[in-house]
Design a protein around this motif. Sequence first.
Motif, PDB file in Angstrom:
ATOM      1  N   PRO A  96       3.295  12.787  -1.031  1.00 19.59           N
ATOM      2  CA  PRO A  96       2.342  11.887  -1.678  1.00 19.59           C
ATOM      3  C   PRO A  96       2.652  10.430  -1.338  1.00 19.59           C
ATOM      4  N   VAL A  97       1.685   9.561  -1.569  1.00 16.30           N
ATOM      5  CA  VAL A  97       1.858   8.135  -1.274  1.00 16.30           C
ATOM      6  C   VAL A  97       2.537   7.434  -2.455  1.00 16.30           C
ATOM      7  N   LEU A  98       3.584   6.686  -2.148  1.00 17.61           N
ATOM      8  CA  LEU A  98       4.169   5.757  -3.122  1.00 17.61           C
ATOM      9  C   LEU A  98       4.042   4.364  -2.521  1.00 17.61           C
ATOM     10  N   CYS A  99       3.060   3.621  -3.017  1.00 18.58           N
ATOM     11  CA  CYS A  99       2.751   2.297  -2.479  1.00 18.58           C
ATOM     12  C   CYS A  99       3.309   1.218  -3.410  1.00 18.58           C
ATOM     13  N   LEU A 100       4.069   0.301  -2.839  1.00 14.49           N
ATOM     14  CA  LEU A 100       4.564  -0.856  -3.575  1.00 14.49           C
ATOM     15  C   LEU A 100       3.672  -2.047  -3.252  1.00 14.49           C
ATOM     16  N   VAL A 101       2.995  -2.573  -4.262  1.00 14.15           N
ATOM     17  CA  VAL A 101       2.157  -3.762  -4.111  1.00 14.15           C
ATOM     18  C   VAL A 101       2.988  -4.964  -4.530  1.00 14.15           C
ATOM     19  N   THR A 102       3.067  -5.971  -3.675  1.00 18.00           N
ATOM     20  CA  THR A 102       3.994  -7.070  -3.933  1.00 18.00           C
ATOM     21  C   THR A 102       3.422  -8.127  -4.868  1.00 18.00           C
ATOM     22  N   ASN A 103       4.333  -8.736  -5.586  1.00 16.49           N
ATOM     23  CA  ASN A 103       4.076  -9.930  -6.384  1.00 16.49           C
ATOM     24  C   ASN A 103       5.431 -10.603  -6.547  1.00 16.49           C
TER      25      ASN A 103
END
Length: 207
Positions: free
Chosen positions: A8-15
């Motif tokens: 599965p996809v584990l996406c880290l969206v940055t901030n």
Amino acid sequence: MALIFPSPVLCLVTNRKMLSVGSLPEVIGKAVSGGVNMVQIREKDLSHDALMKLVGNIVNSVQDRALVAVNTDQSDHVFEGVDIIHRAESSLGLPTPGIVGIGRSVHSAQAAIQAEKCGADYLIAGSVFETGSHPGEKGRGIGFIRTVVESVSTPVIAIGGINASRTRQIIEVGAVGIAVVSAILGSSDPEQAAAKLVLSMNPDKIN
């Protein structure tokens, strides 16, 4: 060459403003070691030059261990080493030159259908639960993700207030994975936080 998604996809969206420890490239490197397989760089307040520099540093940190996306509304930005350009729901009509993948954010089934017609390779749908990024905004719930998944054939990634205790129900309604911000960036151990999320999404754990 077609875009190949991990599962599965584990996406880290940055901030970068939510970092608990270290620099963004450093934290991303550790998170990828823990199992993050997609990184979306979302730093829209940066100047073009500053964003280009940050993207280069993150690409070097990832070292081909994860897909790298840049969330931008600029139609003429080209980033070396980036796999995907990600667009906001309001930017569906913008061209995306020189990039293998195109991602779209969506907040309704109708927007998901339109994004699919525009050629999106995947959709990030949310917010599922209330999130610190949008305080006071009620989450759309698991039923929203189910509706989006049933409306399109394009892979759907859920975002918004997601932690390890909530991933199972998201995967069960058909999402291909999750996208998180604070669950990793707010952790003092981003590698361990990512590993915990990966374990929670393990299909073998879902009956």
